[in-house]
Design an enzyme around this catalytic site. Sequence first.
Site, PDB file in Angstrom:
ATOM      1  N   ARG A 112      65.358  21.576 -68.244  1.00  0.00           N
ATOM      2  CA  ARG A 112      63.883  21.783 -67.471  1.00  0.00           C
ATOM      3  C   ARG A 112      64.112  21.625 -66.232  1.00  0.00           C
ATOM      4  NH1 ARG A 112      60.756  17.226 -68.958  1.00  0.00           N
ATOM      5  NH2 ARG A 112      59.821  18.168 -66.957  1.00  0.00           N
ATOM      6  N   ILE A 114      56.547   3.152 -60.013  1.00  0.00           N
ATOM      7  CA  ILE A 114      55.872   4.409 -60.065  1.00  0.00           C
ATOM      8  C   ILE A 114      55.211   4.555 -61.547  1.00  0.00           C
ATOM      9  CG2 ILE A 114      55.759   6.671 -59.553  1.00  0.00           C
ATOM     10  CD1 ILE A 114      56.040   5.254 -57.160  1.00  0.00           C
ATOM     11  N   LYS A 119      62.883  21.836 -57.943  1.00  0.00           N
ATOM     12  CA  LYS A 119      61.802  22.335 -59.195  1.00  0.00           C
ATOM     13  C   LYS A 119      60.533  21.631 -58.725  1.00  0.00           C
ATOM     14  CE  LYS A 119      61.515  18.745 -62.513  1.00  0.00           C
ATOM     15  NZ  LYS A 119      60.320  18.293 -62.843  1.00  0.00           N
ATOM     16  N   ASN A 120      60.458  20.438 -58.326  1.00  0.00           N
ATOM     17  CA  ASN A 120      59.093  19.824 -57.953  1.00  0.00           C
ATOM     18  C   ASN A 120      58.299  20.721 -56.912  1.00  0.00           C
ATOM     19  OD1 ASN A 120      59.407  18.307 -60.313  1.00  0.00           O
ATOM     20  ND2 ASN A 120      59.588  16.417 -59.408  1.00  0.00           N
ATOM     21  N   ASP A 123      62.583   9.282 -59.504  1.00  0.00           N
ATOM     22  CA  ASP A 123      63.172  10.236 -60.063  1.00  0.00           C
ATOM     23  C   ASP A 123      64.959  10.042 -60.117  1.00  0.00           C
ATOM     24  OD1 ASP A 123      61.010  11.515 -61.183  1.00  0.00           O
ATOM     25  OD2 ASP A 123      61.081  13.126 -59.537  1.00  0.00           O
ATOM     26  N   ARG A 156      50.482   8.837 -67.513  1.00  0.00           N
ATOM     27  CA  ARG A 156      50.110   9.820 -66.623  1.00  0.00           C
ATOM     28  C   ARG A 156      48.853  10.570 -66.603  1.00  0.00           C
ATOM     29  NH1 ARG A 156      55.448  13.336 -66.140  1.00  0.00           N
ATOM     30  NH2 ARG A 156      54.939  13.423 -63.969  1.00  0.00           N
ATOM     31  N   ILE A 213      45.176  11.886 -65.088  1.00  0.00           N
ATOM     32  CA  ILE A 213      44.875  12.845 -64.099  1.00  0.00           C
ATOM     33  C   ILE A 213      43.409  12.412 -63.514  1.00  0.00           C
ATOM     34  CG2 ILE A 213      46.227  14.709 -64.835  1.00  0.00           C
ATOM     35  CD1 ILE A 213      43.516  15.954 -66.069  1.00  0.00           C
ATOM     36  N   LEU A 271      42.921  11.131 -60.574  1.00  0.00           N
ATOM     37  CA  LEU A 271      42.738  11.256 -59.053  1.00  0.00           C
ATOM     38  C   LEU A 271      42.631  12.672 -59.039  1.00  0.00           C
ATOM     39  CD1 LEU A 271      45.677   8.687 -58.244  1.00  0.00           C
ATOM     40  CD2 LEU A 271      43.166   8.334 -57.864  1.00  0.00           C
ATOM     41  N   CYS A 275      53.669  11.390 -71.547  1.00  0.00           N
ATOM     42  CA  CYS A 275      55.136  11.596 -71.751  1.00  0.00           C
ATOM     43  C   CYS A 275      55.873  10.081 -71.951  1.00  0.00           C
ATOM     44  CB  CYS A 275      55.769  12.550 -70.836  1.00  0.00           C
ATOM     45  SG  CYS A 275      56.074  12.057 -69.339  1.00  0.00           S
TER      46      CYS A 275
HETATM   47  N1  EPU Z   1      48.640   8.630 -61.415  1.00  0.00           N
HETATM   48  C1  EPU Z   1      47.363   8.160 -61.818  1.00  0.00           C
HETATM   49  N2  EPU Z   1      46.170   9.104 -61.551  1.00  0.00           N
HETATM   50  C2  EPU Z   1      46.406  10.389 -61.559  1.00  0.00           C
HETATM   51  C3  EPU Z   1      47.524  10.833 -61.005  1.00  0.00           C
HETATM   52  C4  EPU Z   1      48.733   9.791 -61.069  1.00  0.00           C
HETATM   53  O1  EPU Z   1      47.123   6.905 -62.090  1.00  0.00           O
HETATM   54  O2  EPU Z   1      45.477  11.016 -61.453  1.00  0.00           O
HETATM   55  C5  EPU Z   1      49.608   7.687 -61.273  1.00  0.00           C
HETATM   56  C6  EPU Z   1      50.683   7.914 -62.313  1.00  0.00           C
HETATM   57  O3  EPU Z   1      50.301   7.551 -63.538  1.00  0.00           O
HETATM   58  C7  EPU Z   1      51.941   7.191 -61.508  1.00  0.00           C
HETATM   59  C8  EPU Z   1      51.678   7.442 -60.260  1.00  0.00           C
HETATM   60  O4  EPU Z   1      50.294   7.653 -59.964  1.00  0.00           O
HETATM   61  O5  EPU Z   1      51.734   6.005 -61.862  1.00  0.00           O
HETATM   62  C9  EPU Z   1      52.543   8.467 -59.516  1.00  0.00           C
HETATM   63  O6  EPU Z   1      52.297   9.698 -60.248  1.00  0.00           O
HETATM   64  P1  EPU Z   1      52.088  11.226 -59.372  1.00  0.00           P
HETATM   65  O7  EPU Z   1      50.942  11.915 -59.777  1.00  0.00           O
HETATM   66  O8  EPU Z   1      52.749  11.071 -58.118  1.00  0.00           O
HETATM   67  O9  EPU Z   1      53.288  11.985 -60.487  1.00  0.00           O
HETATM   68  P2  EPU Z   1      53.090  13.486 -60.613  1.00  0.00           P
HETATM   69  O10 EPU Z   1      52.650  14.105 -59.425  1.00  0.00           O
HETATM   70  O11 EPU Z   1      52.603  13.992 -61.947  1.00  0.00           O
HETATM   71  C10 EPU Z   1      55.546  14.148 -59.705  1.00  0.00           C
HETATM   72  C11 EPU Z   1      56.898  14.849 -60.220  1.00  0.00           C
HETATM   73  C12 EPU Z   1      57.703  13.582 -61.006  1.00  0.00           C
HETATM   74  C13 EPU Z   1      57.720  12.634 -60.138  1.00  0.00           C
HETATM   75  C14 EPU Z   1      56.564  11.931 -59.682  1.00  0.00           C
HETATM   76  C15 EPU Z   1      56.591  10.850 -58.611  1.00  0.00           C
HETATM   77  C16 EPU Z   1      56.228  17.220 -60.720  1.00  0.00           C
HETATM   78  C17 EPU Z   1      56.115  18.275 -61.294  1.00  0.00           C
HETATM   79  N3  EPU Z   1      56.452  15.855 -61.060  1.00  0.00           N
HETATM   80  O12 EPU Z   1      54.600  13.833 -60.911  1.00  0.00           O
HETATM   81  O13 EPU Z   1      58.851  14.329 -61.434  1.00  0.00           O
HETATM   82  O14 EPU Z   1      58.204  11.416 -61.022  1.00  0.00           O
HETATM   83  O15 EPU Z   1      55.796  12.995 -59.035  1.00  0.00           O
HETATM   84  O16 EPU Z   1      57.490  11.126 -57.524  1.00  0.00           O
HETATM   85  O17 EPU Z   1      56.304  17.323 -59.399  1.00  0.00           O
HETATM   86  C18 EPU Z   1      60.693  14.712 -62.798  1.00  0.00           C
HETATM   87  O18 EPU Z   1      61.069  15.775 -61.928  1.00  0.00           O
HETATM   88  O19 EPU Z   1      61.456  14.061 -63.507  1.00  0.00           O
HETATM   89  C19 EPU Z   1      59.351  14.032 -62.591  1.00  0.00           C
HETATM   90  C20 EPU Z   1      58.939  13.266 -63.613  1.00  0.00           C
END
Ligand code: EPU
Length: 419
Positions: A398, A328, A22-23, A306, A120, A122, A124, A115
């Site tokens: 999902r 995380i 999925k990811n 995850d 979460r 954005i 970065l 969520c």
């Molecule tokens: N973070 C920030 N700022 C940002 C982005 C992230 O502070 O701009 C923080 C987040 O709050 C978190 C950490 O950085 O503490 C890592 O978050 P990341 O951005 O890596 O997560 P993501 O890319 O939004 C993906 C997966 C998640 C998985 C995480 C970590 C997808 C669609 N989602 O999320 O998957 O847990 O990486 O490996 O790829 C799931 O599949 O159940 C799921 C939640």
Amino acid sequence: MDSLLIKGGVPLHGEVRISGAKNAVLPIMAATLLTAEPCTIRRVPQLSDVQFMGQILKSLGAEVQFDGDSVSIQAKKVRGVGDYELIRKMRGSICILGPLLARLRKAKVSLPGGCVIGSRPIDLHLKGLRELGARIEILNGYVSATTRKLVGADLFLGGRSGPTVLGTANIMMAATLADGITIIESAACEPEVVDLAVFLRAMGAKISGEGSPTITVTGVKTLHGADHEVIPDRIEAATFAVAAAATGGEVTIQGSRPDHMHAVLDKLREAGVRVERNGTSLTVRRGGRLKPIDITTLPYSGFPTDVQAQMMVLMTLSPGISIITERIFESRFMHVSEISRLGADIAIEGPSAIVKGGKRLSGAPVMASDLRASAALVIAGLVARGSTLVKRIYHLDRGYENIDAKLKKLGARVERVAD
Ligand code: EPU
């Protein structure tokens, strides 16, 4: 809303085939916006998140055709404004921002919601795009980005909790069509980021270093169509591995990538679970008495957040004290209270969950709060004596393709019931 009724106590036995990740597929689908040519993506899991991304791409003007486990996408013409409600619902949709900006030099997408697993942000993603030359405003719930042209830059994407997976994907995609060279430091090393880089390269992008913390992207003028097969879902494979161990059965997981699962397999072995690797297949069975283990979730190649909830269920069965530290997402312990309904003894201390294991679980009605929490509750239900009703399993749909059918094939007594 459907629920899953589970009659527990049956060890899982047999073979299960793992679906595409999925990811990995979500950002790869978004990457098709970078070209007007047709792209084909194979080994696409049938999941509601994937359908949803298809709808988002259609709302932007792309033609999207699902056919079994493949999807053809052609974004001949693209609109830069995404449907507010569609995008807001799914976190993964944020990765359309980079491609739209690169293709159209402007993009307007709704902020993805927070969520239950944490806030979460954005920031970065936005920082990276700004450093490539985007002007970004947040107005009325939208992220509005414009640029005269994206220009390659050296940028650092590490945050408070380490690298960002979708942030790295977004910047990598935007940089493919930027002028000059982009170097992303503290890039996420997850296999899903590597798979995206492989797809982008097949489209003509110049990328190196994926899978390491430094990714280099040399911008090109245009990208072309490509054909790609998505990697197997390491989280789905890990979920079945934990389910096999927890129920005391023996399951062969086929079509997986054990080389993407070192941290999980290592912890399963430490817990006393037998794991045999044979190419793309993994056989998992309970070796004897389970042992307590400690886990800290980390960016790849550390233990994945995850799989934290699923592993917690195994820990409740291991006599002794196990500790899970979540590094995380700050509030990814919503499953604790629901697993406790089945008889688990778990206390939360700051970022850690302390599990007093060796409990016998008994069935109860429980509520799924997010995707991986739902998977954990299903595993707990499979172990528990009596019936467990897992409510709100749309979360499961999902991220797990045909989970009830796959579990039934392994001998589980599960049934989908409409509320
Ligand atoms: N973070 C920030 N700022 C940002 C982005 C992230 O502070 O701009 C923080 C987040 O709050 C978190 C950490 O950085 O503490 C890592 O978050 P990341 O951005 O890596 O997560 P993501 O890319 O939004 C993906 C997966 C998640 C998985 C995480 C970590 C997808 C669609 N989602 O999320 O998957 O847990 O990486 O490996 O790829 C799931 O599949 O159940 C799921 C939640």
